[in-house]
Design a protein around this motif. Structure first.
Motif, PDB file in Angstrom:
ATOM      1  N   ILE A 207       0.842  -1.200   0.000  1.00  0.00           N
ATOM      2  CA  ILE A 207       0.000   0.000   0.000  1.00  0.00           C
ATOM      3  C   ILE A 207       0.875   1.248   0.000  1.00  0.00           C
ATOM      4  CG2 ILE A 207      -1.742   1.291   1.303  1.00  0.00           C
ATOM      5  CD1 ILE A 207      -2.767  -1.363   2.382  1.00  0.00           C
ATOM      6  N   ASP A 208       1.971   1.206   0.748  1.00  0.00           N
ATOM      7  CA  ASP A 208       2.896   2.344   0.789  1.00  0.00           C
ATOM      8  C   ASP A 208       3.478   2.647  -0.589  1.00  0.00           C
ATOM      9  OD1 ASP A 208       2.624   2.878   3.487  1.00  0.00           O
ATOM     10  OD2 ASP A 208       4.266   1.555   4.079  1.00  0.00           O
ATOM     11  N   SER A 209       3.642   1.628  -1.410  1.00  0.00           N
ATOM     12  CA  SER A 209       4.176   1.839  -2.750  1.00  0.00           C
ATOM     13  C   SER A 209       3.227   2.671  -3.602  1.00  0.00           C
ATOM     14  CB  SER A 209       4.437   0.493  -3.445  1.00  0.00           C
ATOM     15  OG  SER A 209       5.448  -0.232  -2.782  1.00  0.00           O
ATOM     16  N   PHE A 210       1.930   2.498  -3.359  1.00  0.00           N
ATOM     17  CA  PHE A 210       0.931   3.237  -4.135  1.00  0.00           C
ATOM     18  C   PHE A 210       0.683   4.635  -3.568  1.00  0.00           C
ATOM     19  CE2 PHE A 210       0.010  -1.145  -5.316  1.00  0.00           C
ATOM     20  CZ  PHE A 210      -0.210  -1.031  -6.690  1.00  0.00           C
ATOM     21  N   THR A 211       0.972   4.832  -2.298  1.00  0.00           N
ATOM     22  CA  THR A 211       0.745   6.144  -1.686  1.00  0.00           C
ATOM     23  C   THR A 211       2.007   6.994  -1.662  1.00  0.00           C
ATOM     24  OG1 THR A 211       1.202   5.240   0.524  1.00  0.00           O
ATOM     25  CG2 THR A 211      -1.096   5.225  -0.223  1.00  0.00           C
ATOM     26  N   GLY A 212       3.121   6.422  -2.148  1.00  0.00           N
ATOM     27  CA  GLY A 212       4.378   7.170  -2.176  1.00  0.00           C
ATOM     28  C   GLY A 212       5.100   7.211  -0.847  1.00  0.00           C
ATOM     29  N   LYS A 213       4.728   6.333   0.090  1.00  0.00           N
ATOM     30  CA  LYS A 213       5.358   6.336   1.410  1.00  0.00           C
ATOM     31  C   LYS A 213       6.245   5.124   1.659  1.00  0.00           C
ATOM     32  CE  LYS A 213       3.025   9.467   4.451  1.00  0.00           C
ATOM     33  NZ  LYS A 213       2.716   9.672   5.867  1.00  0.00           N
ATOM     34  N   TYR A 214       6.546   4.378   0.608  1.00  0.00           N
ATOM     35  CA  TYR A 214       7.436   3.238   0.780  1.00  0.00           C
ATOM     36  C   TYR A 214       8.827   3.756   1.150  1.00  0.00           C
ATOM     37  CZ  TYR A 214       9.714  -1.262  -0.063  1.00  0.00           C
ATOM     38  OH  TYR A 214      10.417  -2.438   0.085  1.00  0.00           O
TER      39      TYR A 214
ATOM     40  N   GLY B 149       5.638   5.581   7.040  1.00  0.00           N
ATOM     41  CA  GLY B 149       4.796   4.836   6.123  1.00  0.00           C
ATOM     42  C   GLY B 149       3.937   3.849   6.879  1.00  0.00           C
ATOM     43  N   LEU B 150       2.912   3.326   6.210  1.00  0.00           N
ATOM     44  CA  LEU B 150       1.967   2.425   6.869  1.00  0.00           C
ATOM     45  C   LEU B 150       2.652   1.150   7.363  1.00  0.00           C
ATOM     46  CD1 LEU B 150      -1.047   2.287   7.550  1.00  0.00           C
ATOM     47  CD2 LEU B 150      -1.413   1.103   5.379  1.00  0.00           C
ATOM     48  N   PHE B 151       3.602   0.641   6.608  1.00  0.00           N
ATOM     49  CA  PHE B 151       4.319  -0.568   7.016  1.00  0.00           C
ATOM     50  C   PHE B 151       5.130  -0.318   8.285  1.00  0.00           C
ATOM     51  CE2 PHE B 151       8.208  -3.343   6.341  1.00  0.00           C
ATOM     52  CZ  PHE B 151       7.617  -4.489   6.826  1.00  0.00           C
TER      53      PHE B 151
ATOM     54  N   ASN C  12       6.938  -6.896  -4.798  1.00  0.00           N
ATOM     55  CA  ASN C  12       6.944  -5.438  -4.664  1.00  0.00           C
ATOM     56  C   ASN C  12       8.264  -4.943  -4.080  1.00  0.00           C
ATOM     57  OD1 ASN C  12       5.426  -2.731  -4.474  1.00  0.00           O
ATOM     58  ND2 ASN C  12       6.070  -3.050  -2.369  1.00  0.00           N
ATOM     59  N   ALA C  13       8.772  -5.655  -3.057  1.00  0.00           N
ATOM     60  CA  ALA C  13      10.043  -5.270  -2.446  1.00  0.00           C
ATOM     61  C   ALA C  13      11.191  -5.417  -3.442  1.00  0.00           C
ATOM     62  CB  ALA C  13      10.308  -6.119  -1.202  1.00  0.00           C
ATOM     63  N   PHE C  14      11.154  -6.459  -4.268  1.00  0.00           N
ATOM     64  CA  PHE C  14      12.182  -6.648  -5.299  1.00  0.00           C
ATOM     65  C   PHE C  14      12.160  -5.482  -6.284  1.00  0.00           C
ATOM     66  CE2 PHE C  14      13.218  -8.070  -9.613  1.00  0.00           C
ATOM     67  CZ  PHE C  14      14.524  -8.526  -9.427  1.00  0.00           C
TER      68      PHE C  14
END
Length: 241
Positions: free
Chosen positions: A37-44, A59-61, A232-234
């Protein structure tokens, strides 16, 4: 005692302890999925500079990892892990007894034709050993660098869980190994789910078929979540998204 000496009692212990694994994986998978989800919100990868729990800039994670360190969860996770440990050790003990009694490597007794014909049922011990091996490997990358330093003051604490994700899944071979592990986990869970309900009496023709389908869906959901997190992490680690 009846529960330790009878076939039904032994299966009941495995079923109950196996339920701890399902709960643990659902909790763990949910927290990890926050990174997607963080990847889509720009918070990864976004972690606040302060050391406070639940920082507004995280970020959410990261917030999910902070949640895992709260007192209630800090008590709950070891309990779930203990149940999982009982599942592992008791399964090893049952398998060893069958090896001695039957002269071959077979799982604990299977009372149904469906169970006897299932590849997963016949190889639950092998699947379990593969899963245990990867769990031990996985713990060295996450638990040993987050919970272990925080709980016992051993090792160097890593406050940025995104770095651990990138390090773990950042290489193609690391990702491939985890995907293979998730496949083995799927096979173990699909059999374990319906076997758990069969043990408590849900083995009628109608309900048994439904439980098997539900088991496949639940196992696919759990392993699918972990797969998406790893991929996603990769992609994040190699700056492909």
């Amino acid at each position: 005692m009846f529960i330790f000496n009878s076939s039904i009692g032994k299966k009941f212990i495995q079923a109950v302890s196996g339920a701890f694994l399902f709960v643990f994986l659902l909790l763990h998978g949910t927290i990890n999925f926050f990174s997607v989800i963080d990847s889509f919100t720009g918070k990864y990868g976004v972690v606040a500079a302060d050391d406070k729990l639940f920082s507004a800039g995280d970020g959410l994670f990261k917030l999910g990892c902070d949640f895992m360190s709260t007192p209630v969860i800090s008590i709950m996770v070891p309990v779930l892990a203990l149940g999982f440990l009982v599942h592992i050790l008791y399964g090893c003990w049952l398998t060893a007894r069958n090896v001695i009694a039957r002269g071959g490597l077979k799982r604990y007794e299977v009372s149904s034709v469906a169970g006897a014909d299932s590849w997963s049922a016949k190889n639950m011990f092998v699947l379990g050993m593969v899963i245990i091996g990867f769990i031990a490997f996985h713990l060295t990358g996450f638990w040993a660098k987050m919970q272990l330093p925080e709980m016992f003051g051993i090792g160097q604490f890593e406050n940025n869980p995104y770095l651990l994700l990138n390090f773990t899944f950042g290489t193609w071979w690391g990702l491939a190994l985890y995907l293979i592990w998730f496949f083995f986990l799927f096979l173990h869970l699909t059999h374990g789910f319906w076997s758990m309900f069969q043990t408590v009496g849900w083995n009628g023709d109608t309900w048994f078929k439904r439980v098997k389908v539900i088991g496949i869906i639940v196992a696919a959901l759990i392993c699918g979540v972990f797969t998406v997190v790893a991929v996603n992490a990769f992609l994040q680690a190699n700056q492909l998204i």
